[in-house]
Every structure is written in C-alpha cells, then in structure tokens.
Enzyme design. Structure first.
Site, PDB file in Angstrom:
ATOM      1  N   HIS A 250      -2.873  -4.381   2.356  1.00  0.00           N
ATOM      2  CA  HIS A 250      -2.127  -3.213   2.837  1.00  0.00           C
ATOM      3  C   HIS A 250      -1.742  -3.407   4.313  1.00  0.00           C
ATOM      4  O   HIS A 250      -0.591  -3.180   4.698  1.00  0.00           O
ATOM      5  CB  HIS A 250      -3.003  -1.966   2.661  1.00  0.00           C
ATOM      6  CG  HIS A 250      -2.431  -0.709   3.224  1.00  0.00           C
ATOM      7  ND1 HIS A 250      -1.822   0.237   2.446  1.00  0.00           N
ATOM      8  CD2 HIS A 250      -2.373  -0.237   4.487  1.00  0.00           C
ATOM      9  CE1 HIS A 250      -1.415   1.230   3.211  1.00  0.00           C
ATOM     10  NE2 HIS A 250      -1.745   0.970   4.464  1.00  0.00           N
ATOM     11  N   GLU A 251      -2.692  -3.872   5.118  1.00  0.00           N
ATOM     12  CA  GLU A 251      -2.411  -4.059   6.545  1.00  0.00           C
ATOM     13  C   GLU A 251      -1.408  -5.189   6.763  1.00  0.00           C
ATOM     14  O   GLU A 251      -0.525  -5.096   7.605  1.00  0.00           O
ATOM     15  CB  GLU A 251      -3.701  -4.346   7.320  1.00  0.00           C
ATOM     16  CG  GLU A 251      -4.718  -3.216   7.288  1.00  0.00           C
ATOM     17  CD  GLU A 251      -4.126  -1.883   7.693  1.00  0.00           C
ATOM     18  OE1 GLU A 251      -3.157  -1.853   8.472  1.00  0.00           O
ATOM     19  OE2 GLU A 251      -4.620  -0.851   7.207  1.00  0.00           O
TER      20      GLU A 251
ATOM     21  N   HIS B 143       2.021  -4.017   6.266  1.00  0.00           N
ATOM     22  CA  HIS B 143       2.560  -3.328   7.447  1.00  0.00           C
ATOM     23  C   HIS B 143       3.145  -4.345   8.423  1.00  0.00           C
ATOM     24  O   HIS B 143       4.193  -4.121   9.008  1.00  0.00           O
ATOM     25  CB  HIS B 143       1.459  -2.539   8.151  1.00  0.00           C
ATOM     26  CG  HIS B 143       1.228  -1.168   7.583  1.00  0.00           C
ATOM     27  ND1 HIS B 143       2.253  -0.322   7.274  1.00  0.00           N
ATOM     28  CD2 HIS B 143       0.092  -0.509   7.274  1.00  0.00           C
ATOM     29  CE1 HIS B 143       1.749   0.812   6.799  1.00  0.00           C
ATOM     30  NE2 HIS B 143       0.432   0.713   6.772  1.00  0.00           N
TER      31      HIS B 143
ATOM     32  N   GLU C 155       3.632   4.144   4.209  1.00  0.00           N
ATOM     33  CA  GLU C 155       2.340   3.964   3.547  1.00  0.00           C
ATOM     34  C   GLU C 155       2.529   3.612   2.072  1.00  0.00           C
ATOM     35  O   GLU C 155       1.857   2.738   1.542  1.00  0.00           O
ATOM     36  CB  GLU C 155       1.498   5.234   3.662  1.00  0.00           C
ATOM     37  CG  GLU C 155       0.972   5.502   5.061  1.00  0.00           C
ATOM     38  CD  GLU C 155       0.198   4.342   5.615  1.00  0.00           C
ATOM     39  OE1 GLU C 155      -0.602   3.735   4.889  1.00  0.00           O
ATOM     40  OE2 GLU C 155       0.419   4.012   6.790  1.00  0.00           O
TER      41      GLU C 155
END
Lengths: 404, 187
Positions: free
Chosen positions: A143-144, A147, A228
């Site tokens: 997930h990071e 980003h 997100e």
C-alpha cells in the site's frame, strides 16, 4: 498503470485547482479588507504559498519524518522488514529501494514520504511491526509503495501546503481583524462614511476567513480518500493477495492507541487516519480515509483476481452498483490471478510467532536508543543504558559479572 | 496556400504521434529487458546463499548427507544451466527449489539447528529470495503484458509493425506443479 496514474492525476488536478482558487479568493478579499487593494492580498497569498511549496518540495520528507520522530534503520536492524520492502519494490518495478524508518510508538500506523520515486521513504511504527505477520506486513508495505509509485506523496504534500497556506492566512487575518477592532477602532470611525460597499467587502472577508479553511479541508480530504482506494487496489495487485492487507487493516482497526506524533495536516500520509473515531458514519466528508471497514470489505470481496478491474468490481459490489472508483483506462490491463496464502506450517516460511516478533522489535528499539546488549551465559540479555558509568554490570538472574 | 498549411500541420501532428509512440514502445521494451535481468539477479542470489546454508546445516544434520548433497548438486546443475535457454534453466531451477524445500522440511526435525541464529537468518534470506524470484517474474509478466498491449493496439501497432517491434514472451511456469496450492496429506 501509467494510463491510470495520468487520468487520476487529471481528476486530482481539478480538485487542486479548486483549492488554489479558494486560496486566491481568500487572499484577494483579505487584501481588500486590510489594505483596500485586492492585488496586495493576492500577492501576499501567492508569495506565502510559493515559499511553503519550495520548503515542502525540498524539505518536506525530512520535516515529516522529523516531526514523527522516525529513525532510519539498516538491513541488519530488521532483515525481515527490509526483505518485505525489497519484495514489494521488485513487484512494483520501483527503480530505487526506499529508505526505511521506524517510529517508536505502540500505535499501529505507517506512511510513505518523499517527493519522487527515486527519493522515497517508508515509515512504520514499532507497534505495527510487532503485530503483523509476514503476509500482512507485505500488504501494508505494498500500500505504501503504491503511494510512492502513484506519486501520491508529491500530490498530497502539494495539497497540504495549499491547505496550510489557507489556514495560516485565515488565522492571521482573524487575529489582525481582532486587533484592529481593538486598537484601530478610532481610525476607522474617523475615516467615516465608508458606505455599504466597504461593509459588504468586510462581511465577505470575514465569511471567507471562516469558510475557506473548511472548504479547503473538505477538498483535501476528498483527494486523500480517492488516493487511498487506488493505493489499496495497487497494493492488492502487487501482492496478488488482498487478504494480507485486509487482515492487516482489521488488526489496525481493532487497536485504539492513538499515534502521538501525528497532526491534522500529516494525517492523510498514514495508512489509516490517526484521528479516526469509532462509530463514525460511513463515507464521512470530513475523513481523510475511507471507512476502514469498507476498505476491508472491498478487499475481501475481490473474489476472482487481484487486478485493478477486480478491485473496481468489488467496490461496485460493496456500494450496490455505486459505479467506478478507478478510472476506466486502467481496467483493461488484463487478469491477475490471486496467489495462495503463505501456509502456516510451510517449511520455507520462518514465520516468527507473536512472542518472537515482540522480542525482535523491542530489541531493535533498545538498540536504536543506544542501549548496549550484553549476552549473559544464563540466557539473559542485559540492556545497558548509554549513560551507564560503571565498568562492569552484574546479571540480575545468575549474579555473573560482565565487563561493559 | 491554406491547403499547404493544413498539409504541413497534419504532417507535423503525425510526426509527433509517431515519435511519441515509438519512444513509449522503446521504453516498454527496455522495461521488459530490465525486468528479465531482475529475475536473473534473484536466481543468482539463491545460488549464492546455498553453500552457506549447506555449511551451516552440515554440523547439525550429519545423518542427512543425501539431502544436503542433493541440494548442492541441484545448485551446481542450476548454475550450469545458465545461458542454456529458458526451458533448461527453468527446469534446473525447479529442481533446485524442490531439493531446497526437502532440506528445510527435514530441518524441522532438528531443534538445535532451528535455534541457530545463523540458520534462522539464512532461512529468512532464502524465503525472501523465493518471494523475490516470484515477484520479479510477476513484474516481468506485467511488463510484457503492457508491452504486448502497446504493440497490438492502434495506432502504436502500425509503428511497431513498421519498426520491427516483436511481442514478448510470458514467463510461464509448468502448470500443475508450482501453480497448484500445496496439498497437505495426513496419511
């Protein structure tokens, strides 16, 4: 991926322009109120914004990491974390390995920083590192990394600077108005007969001072929520295992510890909103993140595969045909079959249990605070504080004396 | 006169389109090549780890000489297979993977070995390397998919055909062995 990043960028750009417009209108009216010229206020707003942007661009990541008290670690400090980040770096095709930071905090959270993919960092709290097993950790890191890969970090720091400028401007304007009302009352009454025009401008100015920060914040949060979802979707795509992230989010949601070092402006950088409250209504306008239960539900209903199209279908299912959350060009990218979970007893998986993980992380935290470790023959690990003066230390269990 | 300008304008736009498409084709092809070399990096890393692992395990599992030798042999075969084509390499690597998981399964019976810090660190490295091999293969296939899409879709398909870009091959693993989830039998 590229098409999708581009089309998402366009949507985000519209919102950013909206925020910039709020800033400029605010500056213009404040100028009218305080200097009698809109242009002056406009220039002040622009200069403030420019300076803050430059600072954010060149120093943003170090400021963010600094205020969260994050500390950089090396491969030897925590090989498993390093390996998981490297695995996700490979899966996402990121060119450079991001720096890894640890925040000494029992709260469960993580964030990514850095203005471009070649200069990125990932920070994770020691609490989260302790709680997650390998598959879950992989989900969070994916997930990071998304980003970073989707350049959300740059966009979000750009937006938070805009928001910050608006808040600062409104704050100072309120205070100036307050003081000029107290001390400058005679002057304005002396000028006399300003007429209805001035009063209207003043009224609009005051209204803007109150509304602008709120509007800007709502836009900021809207951008953040969209990002997100995309990061969850690409995270699932990289790991091919949405359940990892889903169960990590579940663990995070169950925790009630608040992160000490987060604040409103940095909130969207984290994997979940550090200020979330239990029992909030779903799809709240004033939230930086989509409701965590909804994110879990979407990830869990990705039945057929891990592609972005599968995520989109799952989103539509959870929202009862609520349409698409990801832009359509991205969805043509082809199937991505799910992988099997790492089996509990797989011989290839040196999965440390809860106790080992806790010990591992607490050892790491001792080391990072410059405590020296002395291994006693009886199996005790003595942690010697950095300001320990004596030249030898006695083991509290067996009484052996160790030189320091 | 106006007609001339229109023709020139159309030509310029076409030229820009050709250049942009050509460049993105090149970028995607380079990415697939880079992704391919990533797989090799990870395979080499696995080869490098094995002598260490065998050396550490030797002291604890003297009775498992055969298992250890099988791993060493499979590793040497896999190293020899480098450069002999994808098929030969994939086969040798598959056998090495099998030998390794047998070794690690046997290691479960040796608590002393499992408590050895060095062994634990090596085991973590090996697990991660297996994951990295899988993920670099996944990224390679993702890049090939993007590249092939670009080659087959209009208008870049025209430019690809003219300048000789050829569709890349997916890295498929033998269906039925690695793809299947491991079965646990209680017999």
């Amino acid at each position: 991926m590229w098409e999708q990043i581009r089309s998402n960028q366009i949507r985000s750009m519209v919102l950013v322009v909206g925020m910039a417009a709020v800033l400029l209108v605010l500056g213009y009216f404040l100028g009218l109120v305080f200097f009698g010229s809109g242009t002056g206020g406009l220039i002040i707003a622009l200069v403030l914004w420019l300076v803050m942007n430059l600072v954010a661009y060149f120093q943003g990541d170090s400021i963010l990491l600094g205020i969260s008290k994050a500390r950089k670690i090396t491969r030897d400090d925590h090989p498993r974390l390093f390996n998981v980040v490297e695995e996700m770096k490979i899966a996402s095709g990121l060119e450079k390995m991001p720096d890894i930071y640890i925040i000494d905090d029992p709260a469960l959270n993580a964030f990514a920083a850095g203005r471009d993919p070649s200069r990125a960092s990932i920070a994770i709290t020691s609490g989260l590192l302790q709680k997650l097993n390998r598959d879950e950790l992989q989900g969070v890191i994916a997930h990071e990394i998304s980003h970073i890969k989707n350049r959300d970090v740059l966009l979000m720091s750009f937006c938070s600077v805009l928001l910050g400028s608006i808040v600062i401007l409104a704050w100072y304007a309120t205070h100036m108005l307050f003081f000029s009302a107290m001390y400058g009352g005679r002057r304005s009454s002396g000028r006399g007969g300003g007429g209805g025009g001035e009063a209207i401008v003043l009224l609009i100015g005051i209204l803007l001072m109150i509304l602008a920060p709120i509007i800007a914040q709502l836009i900021y949060f809207a951008i953040s929520r969209r990002r997100e979802y995309l990061a969850d979707a690409s995270g699932a795509l990289y790991t091919r295992y949405p359940e990892g992230l889903a169960s990590a989010l579940e663990k995070i949601a169950a925790s009630t510890t608040e992160l000490k070092t987060a604040n409103q402006a940095t909130a969207p950088m984290y994997i979940i909103n550090p200020f979330r409250q239990k029992g909030r209504p779903a799809a709240d306008l004033t939230s930086t993140h989509p409701p965590i239960s909804e994110r879990i539900r979407i990830l869990r209903s990705m039945a057929g595969g891990a592609s972005l199209a599968d995520y989109n279908a799952a989103y539509a299912r959870v929202h009862q045909g609520g349409g698409a959350i990801l832009p359509s060009p991205a969805l043509a990218a082809g199937a991505a079959p799910l992988r099997a979970p790492t089996p509990e007893s797989a011989p290839l998986e040196p999965e440390p249990g809860k106790v080992e993980r806790t010990r591992e992380v607490s050892d790491l935290m001792w080391r990072m605070n410059n405590y020296r470790t002395v291994n006693c023959a009886c199996g005790t690990k003595l942690k010697v504080p950095p300001n320990f003066k004596k030249s030898e230390v006695r083991c509290p269990h067996c009484g052996r004396i160790h030189p320091v | 006169m106006i007609a001339l300008y229109v023709v020139i304008g159309v030509l310029v736009v076409l030229l820009i389109l050709v250049v942009l498409n050509f460049n993105s084709l090149v970028r995607l092809r380079n990415q697939t090549q880079n992704a391919w070399s990533q797989i090799d990096v990870q395979l080499k890393r696995r080869h490098d780890l094995i002598p260490n692992l065998v050396e550490t395990a030797k002291g604890y599992m003297a009775h498992e000489r055969e298992t250890l030798e099988a791993v060493t042999n499979a590793r040497n075969l896999a190293q020899g297979a480098i450069g002999k084509g994808i098929d030969a390499q994939a086969k040798a690597e598959g056998e090495l993977g099998g030998a390794l998981s047998r070794l690690l399964a046997v290691a479960e019976n040796y608590p002393d070995l499992k408590a050895n810090q060095n062994f634990l660190a090596l085991q973590e490295e090996l697990t991660s390397t297996e994951n990295k091999i899988a993920f670099s293969r996944q990224f390679y296939n993702d890049s090939i998919l993007r590249y092939n899409n670009k080659i087959q879709m209009f208008p870049s398909s025209v430019i690809a055909a003219m300048t000789g870009f050829k569709a890349g091959e997916f890295f498929e693993i033998e269906v039925g062995t690695e793809r299947e989830a491991p079965k646990v039998s209680f017999a």
